[in-house]
Design an enzyme around this catalytic site. Structure first.
Site, PDB file in Angstrom:
ATOM      1  N   PHE A 113       0.853  -1.182   0.000  1.00  0.00           N
ATOM      2  CA  PHE A 113       0.000   0.000   0.000  1.00  0.00           C
ATOM      3  C   PHE A 113       0.895   1.241   0.000  1.00  0.00           C
ATOM      4  CE2 PHE A 113      -3.076   3.061   1.768  1.00  0.00           C
ATOM      5  CZ  PHE A 113      -4.097   2.855   0.857  1.00  0.00           C
ATOM      6  N   ASP A 184       2.365  -5.569   8.071  1.00  0.00           N
ATOM      7  CA  ASP A 184       1.162  -4.739   8.053  1.00  0.00           C
ATOM      8  C   ASP A 184      -0.022  -5.688   7.876  1.00  0.00           C
ATOM      9  OD1 ASP A 184      -1.022  -3.132   7.365  1.00  0.00           O
ATOM     10  OD2 ASP A 184       0.222  -1.655   6.336  1.00  0.00           O
ATOM     11  N   TYR A 209     -10.708  -0.320  11.168  1.00  0.00           N
ATOM     12  CA  TYR A 209     -11.947   0.102  10.509  1.00  0.00           C
ATOM     13  C   TYR A 209     -12.335  -0.789   9.337  1.00  0.00           C
ATOM     14  CZ  TYR A 209      -8.379   2.476   7.693  1.00  0.00           C
ATOM     15  OH  TYR A 209      -7.254   2.772   6.952  1.00  0.00           O
ATOM     16  N   LYS A 210     -11.505  -1.767   8.985  1.00  0.00           N
ATOM     17  CA  LYS A 210     -11.839  -2.669   7.890  1.00  0.00           C
ATOM     18  C   LYS A 210     -12.582  -3.886   8.444  1.00  0.00           C
ATOM     19  CE  LYS A 210      -7.706  -1.236   5.268  1.00  0.00           C
ATOM     20  NZ  LYS A 210      -8.332  -0.425   4.222  1.00  0.00           N
ATOM     21  N   ARG A 356     -12.770  -4.562  -6.842  1.00  0.00           N
ATOM     22  CA  ARG A 356     -12.391  -5.298  -5.636  1.00  0.00           C
ATOM     23  C   ARG A 356     -13.626  -5.593  -4.796  1.00  0.00           C
ATOM     24  NH1 ARG A 356      -8.414  -2.868  -0.997  1.00  0.00           N
ATOM     25  NH2 ARG A 356     -10.273  -1.613  -0.653  1.00  0.00           N
TER      26      ARG A 356
END
Length: 397
Positions: A113, A184, A209-210, A356
């Site tokens: 990312f 990560d 938050y995912k 996605r």
């Protein structure tokens, strides 16, 4: 055995929506609004500043950290919450480099990312000590592990394709040459069983938050292995990482254990919402979550490939080498995703051409997969995405 009908009932899921974007932002737990309201009215409203003691606000980062530790295979006392994932990446990398002062090579991969790479490059520039960041293709990472390596810093699951690194094997290879390893877990925590302790990871970071469903802006977490925790020196020496913050000592003295990795004031309202999400996670077994994820994603891939030949699978076909997401590629991916969202199938787009879809078994079931496939097939078969309104790029994709 996890009761997924029960966990699904504990989320706010708007009628007419099939939500396949929980790998970007999890939905609202039904208990969150009342819990945040209680924090606002009963705690902040009535206790005022005494809430830091009476309501336990100051202890929340470590208390919730222990609850997250269970989800990533970490022992109690090794995880704390606060700040953003970018900040935690910076903290972990700075601490890792300090543990290997005689080495200058950092290895990540070119599928990582971007913020992780931005943080690394920014730190390299500020240190100005000759460090070099190498970003090979994900499949070539092992070739860059040599005796020059200081830190291996990888995201376990590729955010675009869902490709999954072998955490245990790569950690073992890096340790064999004396390097430090940072993982990560942004697309791992809550997606499948993670075992940072069993894999001997030195550091791990992630967001809440995912898949963990803590809400927009929910705090990040950081893990530090027990053998390092009393030796790491935080590059971001915030006052709440001090051994005695309320002595207001002008000289920084690192706190004990994982407390030293705290930086700024805890986000009290966000932690209240996150707490309700973790209550739901207490009802789930991650092995069950992974098994159901594999069932859902394999069915989705099979049906999309059977009905939408113009979509090309961009994720690994083997479910054991991907996270809990499926990505397809198409030159008009952005417009297709906007058409899907307009019909109630919410996924997201990742440049340059990736559609996605996240699969989160706590609230996604086979009926959702079948409903989503029917809508996707209709849009693709009839070119319903080919409209001007679907091709105008929004700020968030």
């Amino acid at each position: 055995m996890t009761d997924f009908a029960r966990t699904k009932s504990l989320f706010v899921l708007p009628e007419g929506v099939i939500y396949l974007d929980g790998n970007s932002l999890g939905p609202l737990p039904k208990a969150a609004a009342a819990r945040v309201q209680k924090t606002v009215e009963s705690e902040w409203g009535n206790m005022l500043i005494s809430g830091w003691n009476k309501a336990g606000w100051m202890a929340q980062p470590s208390h919730l950290g222990d609850r997250i530790a269970r989800l990533i295979g970490a022992p109690d006392g090794t995880v704390t919450l606060g700040d953003t994932l970018s900040v935690k990446v910076y903290q972990a990398l700075a601490a890792a480099l300090a543990l290997r002062p005689d080495r200058k090579k950092i290895v990540s991969d070119n599928g990582n990312f971007p913020t992780d790479l931005y943080m690394a490059r920014g730190l390299i520039e500020s240190l100005n000590a000759g460090h070099v960041l190498c970003t090979p293709a994900p499949e070539d990472v092992a070739d860059e592990i040599d005796t020059d390596l200081a830190v291996l810093m990888l995201t376990e699951v590729d955010y675009r394709t869902g490709r999954r690194h072998d955490m245990k094997a790569l950690t073992q290879a890096a340790h064999a040459v004396g390097a430090i390893v940072i993982w990560d877990l942004a697309h791992s925590a809550g997606a499948f069983p993670v075992d940072v302790a069993g894999c001997n990871a030195d550091f791990a970071v992630g967001c809440t938050y995912k898949y963990l469903n803590g809400g927009p802006g929910a705090p990040a977490f950081i893990y530090v292995a027990p053998e390092h925790i009393e030796n790491v020196q935080p590059a971001l020496a915030g006052w709440l990482g001090h051994d005695a913050p309320f002595e207001f000592d002008l000289k920084y003295r690192a706190g004990t254990g994982i407390e030293r990795m705290r930086v700024g004031t805890p986000p009290v309202l966000q932690m209240a919402a996150l707490e309700t999400a973790l209550d739901i996670w207490d009802l789930a077994d991650l092995k069950d979550v992974q098994a159901k994820s594999i069932d859902l994603t394999q069915a989705f891939i099979a049906e999309i490939e059977a009905t939408c030949p113009s979509l090309t699978l961009a994720s690994p076909r083997d479910p054991n080498t991907r996270g809990s997401q499926v990505s397809f590629a198409h030159p008009e991916g952005y417009a297709i995703m906007q058409a899907l969202i307009a019909r109630g199938v919410i996924g997201d787009f990742r440049a340059p051409n990736i559609l996605r879809f996240g699969f989160t078994p706590l609230y996604i079931d086979m009926a959702d997969v079948q409903g989503a496939v029917a809508i996707i097939a209709d849009i693709m078969t009839n070119d319903l995405w080919d409209r001007p309104e679907y091709k105008t790029r929004a700020r968030v994709t």
